[in-house]
Motif scaffolding. Structure first.
Motif, PDB file in Angstrom:
ATOM      1  N   LYS A 176       0.809  -1.214   0.000  1.00 57.16           N
ATOM      2  CA  LYS A 176       0.000   0.000   0.000  1.00 57.16           C
ATOM      3  C   LYS A 176       0.848   1.272   0.000  1.00 57.16           C
ATOM      4  O   LYS A 176       0.332   2.364  -0.216  1.00 57.16           O
ATOM      5  N   SER A 177       2.162   1.126   0.232  1.00 55.81           N
ATOM      6  CA  SER A 177       3.036   2.300   0.269  1.00 55.81           C
ATOM      7  C   SER A 177       3.314   2.869  -1.117  1.00 55.81           C
ATOM      8  O   SER A 177       3.768   4.003  -1.248  1.00 55.81           O
ATOM      9  N   LEU A 179       2.198   4.704  -4.038  1.00 58.10           N
ATOM     10  CA  LEU A 179       1.075   5.631  -4.205  1.00 58.10           C
ATOM     11  C   LEU A 179       0.330   5.449  -5.518  1.00 58.10           C
ATOM     12  O   LEU A 179      -0.735   6.049  -5.711  1.00 58.10           O
ATOM     13  N   THR A 180       0.870   4.628  -6.430  1.00 55.40           N
ATOM     14  CA  THR A 180       0.116   4.308  -7.641  1.00 55.40           C
ATOM     15  C   THR A 180      -0.868   3.165  -7.408  1.00 55.40           C
ATOM     16  O   THR A 180      -1.702   2.883  -8.263  1.00 55.40           O
ATOM     17  N   HIS A 181      -0.785   2.511  -6.253  1.00 54.24           N
ATOM     18  CA  HIS A 181      -1.717   1.441  -5.896  1.00 54.24           C
ATOM     19  C   HIS A 181      -2.921   2.053  -5.189  1.00 54.24           C
ATOM     20  O   HIS A 181      -2.778   2.655  -4.120  1.00 54.24           O
ATOM     21  N   VAL A 182      -4.090   1.916  -5.790  1.00 57.14           N
ATOM     22  CA  VAL A 182      -5.274   2.596  -5.251  1.00 57.14           C
ATOM     23  C   VAL A 182      -6.438   1.659  -4.955  1.00 57.14           C
ATOM     24  O   VAL A 182      -7.435   2.087  -4.365  1.00 57.14           O
ATOM     25  N   CYS A 183      -6.354   0.390  -5.345  1.00 61.35           N
ATOM     26  CA  CYS A 183      -7.398  -0.568  -4.957  1.00 61.35           C
ATOM     27  C   CYS A 183      -6.759  -1.924  -4.729  1.00 61.35           C
ATOM     28  O   CYS A 183      -5.831  -2.329  -5.440  1.00 61.35           O
ATOM     29  N   PHE A 184      -7.253  -2.606  -3.720  1.00 64.15           N
ATOM     30  CA  PHE A 184      -6.603  -3.805  -3.215  1.00 64.15           C
ATOM     31  C   PHE A 184      -7.645  -4.919  -3.081  1.00 64.15           C
ATOM     32  O   PHE A 184      -8.659  -4.755  -2.410  1.00 64.15           O
ATOM     33  N   PHE A 185      -7.341  -6.036  -3.712  1.00 64.41           N
ATOM     34  CA  PHE A 185      -8.285  -7.144  -3.829  1.00 64.41           C
ATOM     35  C   PHE A 185      -7.983  -8.219  -2.779  1.00 64.41           C
ATOM     36  O   PHE A 185      -6.842  -8.403  -2.365  1.00 64.41           O
ATOM     37  N   SER A 186      -9.012  -8.935  -2.408  1.00 73.32           N
ATOM     38  CA  SER A 186      -8.873 -10.105  -1.540  1.00 73.32           C
ATOM     39  C   SER A 186      -9.469 -11.304  -2.276  1.00 73.32           C
ATOM     40  O   SER A 186     -10.068 -11.153  -3.351  1.00 73.32           O
ATOM     41  N   ILE A 187      -9.323 -12.481  -1.710  1.00 74.44           N
ATOM     42  CA  ILE A 187      -9.969 -13.642  -2.310  1.00 74.44           C
ATOM     43  C   ILE A 187     -11.472 -13.410  -2.424  1.00 74.44           C
ATOM     44  O   ILE A 187     -12.099 -13.741  -3.438  1.00 74.44           O
ATOM     45  N   GLU A 188     -12.059 -12.805  -1.393  1.00 72.84           N
ATOM     46  CA  GLU A 188     -13.503 -12.546  -1.415  1.00 72.84           C
ATOM     47  C   GLU A 188     -13.891 -11.599  -2.548  1.00 72.84           C
ATOM     48  O   GLU A 188     -14.980 -11.721  -3.120  1.00 72.84           O
ATOM     49  N   THR A 189     -13.003 -10.658  -2.866  1.00 68.62           N
ATOM     50  CA  THR A 189     -13.280  -9.739  -3.974  1.00 68.62           C
ATOM     51  C   THR A 189     -13.328 -10.503  -5.286  1.00 68.62           C
ATOM     52  O   THR A 189     -14.215 -10.279  -6.131  1.00 68.62           O
ATOM     53  N   PHE A 190     -12.382 -11.418  -5.466  1.00 69.27           N
ATOM     54  CA  PHE A 190     -12.392 -12.210  -6.694  1.00 69.27           C
ATOM     55  C   PHE A 190     -13.571 -13.180  -6.718  1.00 69.27           C
ATOM     56  O   PHE A 190     -14.109 -13.480  -7.789  1.00 69.27           O
ATOM     57  N   GLU A 191     -13.983 -13.659  -5.561  1.00 75.87           N
ATOM     58  CA  GLU A 191     -15.184 -14.498  -5.504  1.00 75.87           C
ATOM     59  C   GLU A 191     -16.411 -13.683  -5.921  1.00 75.87           C
ATOM     60  O   GLU A 191     -17.298 -14.190  -6.621  1.00 75.87           O
ATOM     61  N   TRP A 192     -16.451 -12.426  -5.496  1.00 74.08           N
ATOM     62  CA  TRP A 192     -17.559 -11.557  -5.912  1.00 74.08           C
ATOM     63  C   TRP A 192     -17.537 -11.385  -7.426  1.00 74.08           C
ATOM     64  O   TRP A 192     -18.576 -11.479  -8.094  1.00 74.08           O
ATOM     65  N   LEU A 193     -16.352 -11.122  -7.990  1.00 71.39           N
ATOM     66  CA  LEU A 193     -16.231 -10.955  -9.436  1.00 71.39           C
ATOM     67  C   LEU A 193     -16.673 -12.209 -10.177  1.00 71.39           C
ATOM     68  O   LEU A 193     -17.401 -12.135 -11.173  1.00 71.39           O
ATOM     69  N   ALA A 194     -16.240 -13.369  -9.696  1.00 68.52           N
ATOM     70  CA  ALA A 194     -16.612 -14.623 -10.343  1.00 68.52           C
ATOM     71  C   ALA A 194     -18.123 -14.818 -10.329  1.00 68.52           C
ATOM     72  O   ALA A 194     -18.721 -15.240 -11.327  1.00 68.52           O
TER      73      ALA A 194
END
Length: 218
Positions: A176-177, A179-194
């Motif tokens: 997260k340090s 500054l070009t990184h602005v969104c961070f995914f988790s396994i649950e996020t990818f499960e939502w996408l799927a």
């Protein structure tokens, strides 16, 4: 700040809450679990590109190739011979595309700063690779939906990005340090996408996922 001002940029839910604070403020969506920063904390395009310009990745760098193997190997195992792919976010020194071409596939490149020809986003592909790029997306819903629409039925979307584990780990996370990184995914996020895409999800290691488009999808 009203919830509508910090709507999730992926699932668009207004059910978000403060998650962490350092030089930036991070929110987490309670629906898809995406962690994100607000647009007013994004770098300018000029400042963002200046950081990318310092990257020295190249196809001649064997260490970089070993790093990319984490995505290349599981994705290439899913491909038919002579597949056609798109490397999204190819960067200043395209390498993953070279690896796929060496394996007999043909590749197109897209990068907002280094290969910005949007005509490649109007074609259909057997596979799409996105290595260390989705964490940079200012509009992840729009960009990911556009990529998904470029994927043929039974096509595979391979994504490599480091994943959020929990709040304590996030607090000390070096990822997260940047500054070009602005969104961070988790396994649950990818499960939502799927689930959203009715896709088959495969988790490969700590930072790679494969999303396969079912034949019934448009």
């Amino acid at each position: 700040m009203p919830n509508s001002d910090r709507c999730c940029p992926l699932c668009q839910s207004i059910q978000t809450s403060a998650f962490h604070q350092d030089s930036r403020t991070y929110f987490r969506c309670q629906v898809c679990l995406l962690v994100f920063v607000l647009p007013h904390q994004f770098l300018s395009a000029q400042a963002e590109k200046a950081i990318y310009d310092t990257h020295e990745n190249s196809a001649e760098d064997l260490g970089y190739r070993r790093f990319l193997n984490r995505l290349f190997l599981p994705l290439s195992q899913r491909l038919l011979p002579q597949s056609v792919g798109l490397d999204f976010g190819s960067g200043p020194g395209p390498t993953l595309s070279v690896m796929f071409e060496e394996a007999g596939h043909s590749m197109e490149l897209y990068d907002l700063f280094y290969a910005p020809d949007t005509r490649v986003l109007q074609r259909q592909y057997d596979f799409i690779s996105a290595s260390e790029v989705v964490e940079h997306l200012h509009h992840p819903r729009r960009e990911l939906e556009r990529l998904w629409s470029c994927l043929k039925p039974n096509g595979v979307f391979g994504i490599m990005t480091k994943r959020v584990i929990d709040q304590a780990a996030f607090a000390r996370w070096h990822y997260k340090s940047d500054l070009t990184h602005v969104c961070f995914f988790s396994i649950e996020t990818f499960e939502w996408l799927a689930n959203h895409w009715q896709a088959a999800l495969t988790i490969s290691g700590n930072d790679v996922v494969l999303l396969t488009k079912t034949a019934a999808m448009d």
